[in-house]
Scaffold this motif. Structure first.
Motif, PDB file in Angstrom:
ATOM      1  N   PHE A   1       0.827  -1.204   0.000  1.00 21.90           N
ATOM      2  CA  PHE A   1       0.000   0.000   0.000  1.00 21.90           C
ATOM      3  C   PHE A   1       0.865   1.259   0.000  1.00 21.90           C
ATOM      4  O   PHE A   1       0.685   2.162  -0.827  1.00 21.90           O
ATOM      5  N   ILE A   2       1.826   1.317   0.916  1.00 19.35           N
ATOM      6  CA  ILE A   2       2.686   2.495   1.017  1.00 19.35           C
ATOM      7  C   ILE A   2       3.545   2.637  -0.238  1.00 19.35           C
ATOM      8  O   ILE A   2       3.736   3.745  -0.760  1.00 19.35           O
ATOM      9  N   ALA A   3       4.055   1.520  -0.768  1.00 15.55           N
ATOM     10  CA  ALA A   3       4.853   1.572  -1.989  1.00 15.55           C
ATOM     11  C   ALA A   3       4.038   2.125  -3.159  1.00 15.55           C
ATOM     12  O   ALA A   3       4.533   2.948  -3.936  1.00 15.55           O
ATOM     13  N   SER A   4       2.785   1.706  -3.275  1.00 14.15           N
ATOM     14  CA  SER A   4       1.924   2.196  -4.367  1.00 14.15           C
ATOM     15  C   SER A   4       1.683   3.692  -4.247  1.00 14.15           C
ATOM     16  O   SER A   4       1.734   4.432  -5.236  1.00 14.15           O
ATOM     17  N   CYS A   5       1.416   4.149  -3.029  1.00 18.88           N
ATOM     18  CA  CYS A   5       1.170   5.582  -2.811  1.00 18.88           C
ATOM     19  C   CYS A   5       2.408   6.411  -3.120  1.00 18.88           C
ATOM     20  O   CYS A   5       2.326   7.460  -3.785  1.00 18.88           O
ATOM     21  N   LEU A   6       3.563   5.963  -2.657  1.00 23.85           N
ATOM     22  CA  LEU A   6       4.793   6.722  -2.885  1.00 23.85           C
ATOM     23  C   LEU A   6       5.140   6.777  -4.368  1.00 23.85           C
ATOM     24  O   LEU A   6       5.592   7.811  -4.875  1.00 23.85           O
ATOM     25  N   ASN A   7       4.949   5.671  -5.069  1.00 24.42           N
ATOM     26  CA  ASN A   7       5.200   5.686  -6.517  1.00 24.42           C
ATOM     27  C   ASN A   7       4.324   6.718  -7.215  1.00 24.42           C
ATOM     28  O   ASN A   7       4.792   7.453  -8.092  1.00 24.42           O
ATOM     29  N   PHE A   8       3.060   6.792  -6.832  1.00 25.88           N
ATOM     30  CA  PHE A   8       2.146   7.720  -7.497  1.00 25.88           C
ATOM     31  C   PHE A   8       2.554   9.170  -7.288  1.00 25.88           C
ATOM     32  O   PHE A   8       2.421   9.999  -8.186  1.00 25.88           O
ATOM     33  N   ILE A   9       3.084   9.480  -6.103  1.00 24.57           N
ATOM     34  CA  ILE A   9       3.450  10.872  -5.832  1.00 24.57           C
ATOM     35  C   ILE A   9       4.897  11.174  -6.243  1.00 24.57           C
ATOM     36  O   ILE A   9       5.461  12.197  -5.863  1.00 24.57           O
TER      37      ILE A   9
ATOM     38  N   THR B   1       9.747   3.677  -5.652  1.00 27.33           N
ATOM     39  CA  THR B   1       9.610   2.801  -4.496  1.00 27.33           C
ATOM     40  C   THR B   1       9.339   1.376  -4.958  1.00 27.33           C
ATOM     41  O   THR B   1       8.677   1.157  -5.971  1.00 27.33           O
ATOM     42  N   ALA B   2       9.851   0.408  -4.212  1.00 22.19           N
ATOM     43  CA  ALA B   2       9.574  -1.007  -4.492  1.00 22.19           C
ATOM     44  C   ALA B   2       9.206  -1.709  -3.196  1.00 22.19           C
ATOM     45  O   ALA B   2       9.453  -1.201  -2.089  1.00 22.19           O
ATOM     46  N   HIS B   3       8.616  -2.884  -3.354  1.00 19.04           N
ATOM     47  CA  HIS B   3       8.179  -3.700  -2.213  1.00 19.04           C
ATOM     48  C   HIS B   3       8.720  -5.114  -2.371  1.00 19.04           C
ATOM     49  O   HIS B   3       8.736  -5.661  -3.470  1.00 19.04           O
ATOM     50  N   VAL B   4       9.167  -5.726  -1.247  1.00 17.61           N
ATOM     51  CA  VAL B   4       9.493  -7.154  -1.213  1.00 17.61           C
ATOM     52  C   VAL B   4       8.951  -7.749   0.077  1.00 17.61           C
ATOM     53  O   VAL B   4       8.803  -7.066   1.093  1.00 17.61           O
ATOM     54  N   ASP B   5       8.631  -9.042   0.003  1.00 20.44           N
ATOM     55  CA  ASP B   5       8.223  -9.770   1.204  1.00 20.44           C
ATOM     56  C   ASP B   5       8.676 -11.214   1.080  1.00 20.44           C
ATOM     57  O   ASP B   5       9.364 -11.576   0.118  1.00 20.44           O
ATOM     58  N   GLY B   6       8.296 -12.047   2.031  1.00 17.59           N
ATOM     59  CA  GLY B   6       8.759 -13.428   2.069  1.00 17.59           C
ATOM     60  C   GLY B   6       8.335 -14.266   0.886  1.00 17.59           C
ATOM     61  O   GLY B   6       8.939 -15.307   0.600  1.00 17.59           O
ATOM     62  N   LYS B   7       7.286 -13.855   0.170  1.00 12.96           N
ATOM     63  CA  LYS B   7       6.823 -14.610  -0.990  1.00 12.96           C
ATOM     64  C   LYS B   7       7.438 -14.127  -2.297  1.00 12.96           C
ATOM     65  O   LYS B   7       7.217 -14.737  -3.339  1.00 12.96           O
ATOM     66  N   SER B   8       8.176 -13.034  -2.252  1.00 13.78           N
ATOM     67  CA  SER B   8       8.871 -12.569  -3.453  1.00 13.78           C
ATOM     68  C   SER B   8       9.922 -13.604  -3.844  1.00 13.78           C
ATOM     69  O   SER B   8      10.599 -14.168  -2.994  1.00 13.78           O
TER      70      SER B   8
END
Length: 540
Positions: A425-433, A437-444
């Motif tokens: 969510f935060i990555a999507s918002c930051l990219n738009f403005i 920004t990128a996101h990673v988690d344990g399933k990446s």
């Protein structure tokens, strides 16, 4: 290619509630003007799809059917050419199945879908073993005086057979590098078939250890040494291979092999001279302890590495058990001139000065009776509670505002989230403005994480949001801001999070690092911030 899809299809690829939530939060930001019409343009919706779906998009047959059914003939032919498919499959369903099962990791296909930062080549499968023999291809970095001092003390402590101790060095001061010099000393002084084992809980930590050992041994090694990786789909211990070994093992893999067949362990442990446990606080977990002791023969010393000497700020029994496992032997870093350690490390440019800038949200949350019991038992806040906090729109707007302002001055920001959804969510918002920004988690996937981290290292990504994967085994020196959005009662976890930004300029880091703690009023959780008090010496 995602930009070629209709708005309705792009919205179907994202949870509709998530789109409404992102739009609402962006509209509430204090420091950034928001255009609702611009938000709903296909290019921006496509970017949200990329963050939320990641490289899993090409593995999802239903999502692929939705995409393929809307693409025109030229796009379909383009995909076939990319995948070197001579005949277009007779149905959308079969085409989607073919892509998801056979081609989801194809880097060129990822590029054609606009997943540019995910388009890394899949990592090579690690060899079963390799042999390090000089000369070294790169210059040698000598240990710093404080590292050499604790190395010599540790070697002396571990000189008797069966001895155990913990080596505590603050985050960013070179625990792994110092340990590799110690391992090299042991192997240089070893018999021709002696073994040193490195145990860690994640593949990233294991890879980091392998790279560091190869660098050090190529300079100081006096004999050929085989490096063995016992990870993932490794078939077993190399107990039948002679010669000196440096074996790197994942805890879970070691335990599963031990449970399957203990005979190779009985053969191998007779050769084990030293076991090094990275993140030593984990060793008293039942499966980890079983794996460690299963490798410890009659000559084996055990060395634990840690940045913090305890396992918990609240569970004294666990701390006692950890100390007893290592025979109550703790070796701490000391400054060479009796100066306070952290002052010395900062003065020498080895440790960044942490500048704490709390973000007081004014938000209140109450722990239920069950959540309080979980906090007491597990030593940290339960996952369900963290997800609830991470879904708070008002809180997220404050975080995004702060990160946006920080991004104007900071080149690399790492953000620790309350949940996977909050990170996306935060990555999507930051990219738009306008903040890359990128996101990673344990399933990446491993290749996705590697590509994202490399883009972050090179400065193509300014903010890296994550949940649960970058607290250890992550080496990007020049991080100048750490944003901690997840509340925690864990001393270990807090140490790991702030530690990502504490490497000083002489070790490739920065002079200062801003630590943005997001502070809430959590009813039922002790108001005193034990983790913060413990780390007061870090604040410059």
């Amino acid at each position: 290619m995602l930009e070629h899809l209709s708005k309705s299809t792009l919205q179907q690829l994202i949870d509709s509630d998530a789109i409404e939530q992102i739009e609402a939060v962006l509209g509430s930001l204090r420091n950034v003007p928001f255009d609702h019409v611009e938000f709903h343009k296909r290019k921006n919706l496509a970017n949200i799809v990329r963050v939320f779906r990641g490289d899993g998009l090409l593995k999802d047959q239903k999502a692929l059917q939705l995409i393929l059914s809307e693409l025109g003939p030229s796009d379909i032919r383009g995909i076939c050419n990319t995948l070197k498919i001579t005949e277009i499959p007779p149905s959308i369903e079969q085409f989607a199945q073919k892509i998801s099962r056979r081609h989801s990791k194809n880097p060129e296909l990822k590029k054609s879908f606009g997943l540019s930062y995910l388009a890394a080549e899949p990592p090579d499968k690690p060899p079963t073993h390799l042999q390090i023999v000089g000369p070294a291809p790169y210059p040698f970095r000598q240990l710093k005086p404080y590292q050499m001092s604790i190395l010599l003390r540790t070697l002396q402590e571990l000189s008797p057979s069966l001895s155990r101790c913990v080596l505590q060095m603050p985050t960013g001061t070179g625990k792994t590098r110092t340990a590799m010099e110690l391992i090299s000393f042991v192997l240089n002084d070893s018999s021709p078939d002696d073994v040193v084992v490195w145990l860690a809980h994640s593949a990233e930590l294991c890879q980091q250890a392998l790279q560091c050992f190869a660098e050090v041994w190529s300079h100081v090694g006096m004999h050929p040494v085989e490096i063995h990786q016992i990870l993932g789909d490794s078939s077993g211990l190399p107990f039948d291979r002679p010669n000196r070994h440096f074996s790197v093992m994942g805890f879970q893999k070691a335990y599963s092999l031990l449970k399957r067949d203990s005979h190779p362990f009985a053969m191998y442990r007779d050769r084990v001279r030293l076991i090094v446990v990275d993140e030593a606080h984990r060793v008293i977990a039942p499966t980890y302890r079983a794996a460690t002791e299963g490798l410890a023969g009659d000559r084996a010393r055990i060395l634990g590495l840690t940045a913090t000497p305890g396992r918990s700020t609240s569970n004294e029994e666990e701390n006692k058990a950890l100390a007893e496992f290592f025979f109550n032997k703790l070796l701490e870093l000391e400054s060479p001139n009796r100066q306070p350690l952290f002052s010395y490390l900062r003065h020498e440019g080895l440790l960044a000065s942490a500048v704490r800038t709390p973000l007081e949200t004014g938000r209140s949350y109450e722990l239920s009776r069950e959540q309080l019991a979980s906090l007491e038992e597990e030593g940290d806040l339960p996952v369900g509670f963290l997800k609830m906090v991470g879904a708070d729109d008002a809180r997220n707007a404050l975080i995004i505002d702060r990160v946006y302002e920080k991004s104007k001055k900071s080149s690399r920001i790492i953000l620790f989230s309350c949940s996977v959804d909050q990170s996306k969510f935060i990555a999507s918002c930051l990219n738009f403005i306008g903040v890359p920004t990128a996101h990673v988690d344990g399933k990446s996937s491993a290749e996705n994480r590697a590509a994202v981290i490399e883009d972050f290292r090179q400065g193509r990504i300014h903010v890296l949001c994550n949940y649960g994967v970058l607290t250890t085994g992550f080496d990007v020196p020049k991080i100048d801001t750490v944003v901690i959005t997840r509340p925690t009662a864990s001393l270990i976890l807090y140490s790991q999070m702030i530690g990502r930004g504490l490497r000083g300029p002489k070790l490739g880091g920065t002079e200062t690092c801003d630590i943005v703690d997001v502070i809430d009023n959590i009813l039922g959780m002790p108001r005193e911030q034990r983790a913060f008090r413990y780390f007061e010496q870090y604040w410059g």
